[in-house]
Design an enzyme around this catalytic site. Structure first.
Site, PDB file in Angstrom:
ATOM      1  N   GLU A   1      18.879 -18.095  -0.195  1.00 28.86           N
ATOM      2  CA  GLU A   1      17.832 -17.067  -0.566  1.00 28.86           C
ATOM      3  C   GLU A   1      18.438 -16.197  -1.873  1.00 28.86           C
ATOM      4  O   GLU A   1      17.473 -15.853  -2.485  1.00 28.86           O
ATOM      5  CB  GLU A   1      17.602 -16.097   0.584  1.00 28.86           C
ATOM      6  CG  GLU A   1      16.525 -15.238   0.435  1.00 28.86           C
ATOM      7  CD  GLU A   1      16.299 -14.434   1.834  1.00 28.86           C
ATOM      8  OE1 GLU A   1      15.578 -13.557   1.877  1.00 28.86           O
ATOM      9  OE2 GLU A   1      17.038 -14.737   2.776  1.00 28.86           O
ATOM     10  N   ASP A   2      19.555 -15.902  -1.666  1.00 32.23           N
ATOM     11  CA  ASP A   2      20.071 -14.946  -2.831  1.00 32.23           C
ATOM     12  C   ASP A   2      20.530 -15.532  -3.878  1.00 32.23           C
ATOM     13  O   ASP A   2      20.822 -14.583  -5.066  1.00 32.23           O
ATOM     14  CB  ASP A   2      21.148 -13.894  -2.029  1.00 32.23           C
ATOM     15  CG  ASP A   2      20.428 -13.155  -0.914  1.00 32.23           C
ATOM     16  OD1 ASP A   2      19.113 -13.244  -0.736  1.00 32.23           O
ATOM     17  OD2 ASP A   2      21.327 -12.895  -0.252  1.00 32.23           O
TER      18      ASP A   2
END
Length: 752
Positions: free
Chosen positions: A72-73
């Site tokens: 996600e990051d």
């Protein structure tokens, strides 16, 4: 990694190497990124992995804890990359966690904007629960993630602290409890309590701290006395290889909750002082070739015998308080928790709670579902219950579309406090706290619920609204002729029972509606002296239903008749074409005087919405007829409307007789066209007449054609044909006006 490495030191070298590779991957992915607290971001996934390792989770879960934020990051890190480096199981856990976290962040960003944010949060939690049903490790990783976030919540804004703490208290702590992970449940509750009720939290913490040294001394003295008594016993040392005795601190939220529920002061809480005894049985010697299941049963029986023997020693040492002995070994909690609890008066005169359990029972109590991976033997006791409520989660997902409704159902039916009650045959049933005999009956079987007439609890007759308690023996009294009562909805608790009660009444209403629709059609056909049995054959009814409703199920036709969406006369004309030909001529030959009093429209045999057609603008006094539209009620036309003439020819079965009723006066909007040679002052003269007639036009437009003819278009409210004619005559008295026409009508008569 300094805290994590000792926790995995006893794992195979290959697994330790995998964890080190996952750590290096996560460290490089998050390099240069800090948390809100200012710490390097890698501290968070390492903390999550450490919690998972402390629970004894498998290596794939620990790696997923380290990697759960990378996709996600971090740009360039995909699920395919995770699978390539760490395998499909790690990918599945990371993917489930990532989807949930992404929704969670969206919900957090919108949480302050009202319903939209709350709906997003509800959808986030819904997706998390759905992901959990696929692989329980997803939710265990999520719980570890939430626990570390709660530990570091102090760096957040106060309003965010409260929102996250409330979500944790309502969803995540009950979820940890339902999974049997007591270690996480207690800490989540105390951390949430700190932010949700800071004053109460501080008060309890201060009060407990003031006498902590005194309590510690009492516990140390009691532990020493108990250890000596157990070691001096002649039988126990032969049965166990280790006896672990330690003082146990009561959690703040648990104390506060008990004080609120029981209305007690802190001094009245008996189990502030507590001792836990954990017994490790020696290996059981069994004859060679003994069946594995038989050996497991023998070990389980011996565990129980050891625990009961130990509690007898405790009771011989100290006086037990009446009513304070709880046997969760014979009757485990719904999440699989097993232990013996007894409160005794120690030699110092202070009440002390003593908990006694085997090592296996302790692992299940502390780690719950995680014990499946760290301590597989004996976890079947809780496994069936987990399978049952995970199955409930799947059922709710299939039955409820709205995320908020789904979450409410999960809170009520699955994550709420539970009571365990028994059937007359001794079968244990787990129900939400506050459940009644009605909830119990429907849980056993729908038919039992529907035919319930009474209930006995512990041998005594009770009202059906009676709230059940732990350990109750419940017997349902039924009668085959009995039916549910609407009043049951006032006290039934479970979504399942309430849903089944509502379904019964919806079904009852449907059956009554079907019978009413059938009777309407049958009476109409008999009144017309038509062959009822012949015309109401299934094939003819299916064809009529297809034509009028769009399906081939006659039940839909009966329901439409009941609701007034179609009339018996319309159905009759479809079933009997000769009747249609006869009735199609009736409106044209009509000679009955038309009502002139103002009011609404009456449609023969129909109670549905009506709408004046825009093609001919009928008003009171016009001869009218109705056309039954598909789904928009009845459209009212003038009898000479070209569209109505065409409909009578093409679809006579949908044409219904209509007339003006003599009800409450009402207004109709019409458009008039005033025709005259153009001259100065013409518009002013026409408006002067309207003012004299006390009329205020809604709309006025004027124009001049090429032949110098003026047209003044007026929009006014009138009460009927007589009103229009009076207005027309007044305007015709204006100098030069040659005609007043109703738009969409003919010349010469406003009503034409």
């Amino acid at each position: 990694m300094e805290e994590l490495r000792p926790l995995i030191a006893d794992r195979p070298e290959a697994e330790r190497a995998q964890v080190e590779r996952a750590y290096a991957f996560a460290r490089d992915a998050h390099v240069g990124v800090n948390r809100r607290s200012g710490e390097p971001y890698i501290t968070h996934p390492v903390a999550v992995a450490t919690i998972l390792a402390g629970l004894g989770m498998d290596t794939d879960s620990i790696m997923a804890g380290l990697l759960h934020d990378t996709v996600e990051d971090v740009d360039g890190v995909t699920f395919e990359v995770i699978q390539e480096h760490f395998g499909p199981d790690v990918r599945r856990i990371v993917e489930g966690e990532t989807k949930v976290s992404k929704l969670s962040k969206q919900g957090s960003q919108q949480a302050e904007v009202g319903d939209t944010g709350r709906d997003m949060q509800a959808e986030n939690l819904r997706q998390m629960l759905i992901a959990m049903t696929g692989d329980l490790r997803v939710i265990v990783v999520k719980l570890a993630d939430r626990l570390h976030n709660m530990r570091t919540l102090g760096s957040m804004k106060p309003e965010k602290q409260v929102r996250i703490a409330r979500e944790t208290m309502e969803i995540f702590a009950p979820l940890a409890h339902r999974l049997g992970i007591g270690q996480i449940k207690w800490e989540l509750e105390d951390l949430s309590f700190q932010y949700l009720q800071p004053d109460a939290y501080q008060y309890l913490q201060t009060r407990l701290r003031t006498r902590q040294e005194e309590r510690d001394a009492l516990i140390e003295q009691a532990v020493g006395q108990l250890r000596g008594a157990l070691e001096d016993d002649l039988e126990l040392p032969e049965w166990v290889s280790d006896i672990d005795i330690a003082g146990r601190s009561k959690h703040l939220w648990s104390i506060h909750n008990k004080m609120q529920k029981e209305g007690k002061a802190l001094e009245q809480i008996f189990d502030l002082l507590a001792i836990r005894v954990i017994l490790t049985p020696r290996p059981l010697a069994v004859p060679p070739g003994t069946d594995e299941k038989r050996r497991e049963r023998a070990e389980e029986t011996r565990e129980k015998r050891i625990c009961y023997h130990t509690v007898s020693i405790v009771h011989s040492m100290w006086t037990p308080l009446p009513g304070r002995f709880k046997d969760y070994i014979a009757v485990p909690k719904p999440n699989g928790y097993q232990s013996l609890h007894t409160t005794v008066i120690s030699q110092s005169g202070q009440p002390i709670e003593v908990q006694i359990r085997s090592r296996r029972m302790h692992e299940v109590a502390e780690y719950g579902v995680a014990a499946h991976w760290m301590y597989k033997q004996g976890t079947q006791l809780a496994q069936k219950d987990r399978e049952n409520w995970i199955s409930q989660l799947r059922e709710l997902q299939n039955e409820i579309n709205d995320a908020s409704d789904y979450l409410d159902a999960v809170k009520t039916d699955i994550l709420s406090q539970r009571v365990r009650v028994f059937t007359p045959k001794g079968l244990a049933i787990s129900l939400p706290a506050g459940s009644t005999p009605i909830d119990f009956a429907y849980h056993i079987h729908t038919r039992i619920g529907e035919t319930t007439v009474g209930a006995r609890v512990n041998g005594s007759i009770v009202p059906l609204s009676h709230k059940l308690s732990n350990g109750d023996m419940v017997e349902i009294v039924t009668s085959k002729n009995s039916k549910p009562s609407q009043g049951w909805l006032n006290f039934a608790v479970t979504r399942s029972a309430r849903s089944k009660i509502r379904h019964h009444f919806r079904q009852q209403e449907r059956e009554e509606a079907l019978q009413h629709g059938h009777d309407l059609l049958e009476r109409y056909l008999r009144k017309r002296q038509l062959p009822v049995r012949q015309l109401m054959r299934t094939k003819l009814l299916e064809e009529a239903t297809q034509k009028l409703v769009g399906t081939r199920n006659p039940d839909d036709l009966y329901l439409a008749l009941h609701a007034g969406k179609v009339t018996p006369s319309v159905v009759g004309r479809v079933l009997s074409p000769s009747l249609a030909q006869e009735q199609a001529q009736v409106p044209v030959r009509r000679s009955t005087p038309v009502p002139t009093e103002p009011g609404g429209v009456y449609v023969e045999g129909l109670s549905t919405t009506t709408k004046l057609a825009q093609c001919c603008h009928p008003i009171r006094g016009d001869q009218i007829m109705g056309y039954l539209t598909r789904g928009r009620g009845v459209s009212i036309h003038r009898i000479d409307c070209p569209n109505m003439i065409r409909l009578l020819k093409d679809e006579p079965e949908r044409c219904v007789a209509a007339s003006w009723d003599s009800g409450t006066p009402g207004g109709t909007i019409i458009d008039l066209d005033v025709v005259a040679p153009d001259r100065a002052g013409l518009l002013a003269d026409v408006l002067g007449v309207l003012a004299a007639e006390k009329r205020s036009p809604m709309k006025v437009e004027a124009g001049v054609s090429a032949d110098n003819t003026a047209h003044i278009y007026l929009r006014l409210a009138v009460t009927g044909q007589a009103d229009v004619e009076a207005l027309r005559q007044a305007i015709l008295r204006v100098s030069g006006v040659s005609d007043v026409l109703r738009k969409n009508g003919g010349r010469g008569r406003a009503s034409a």
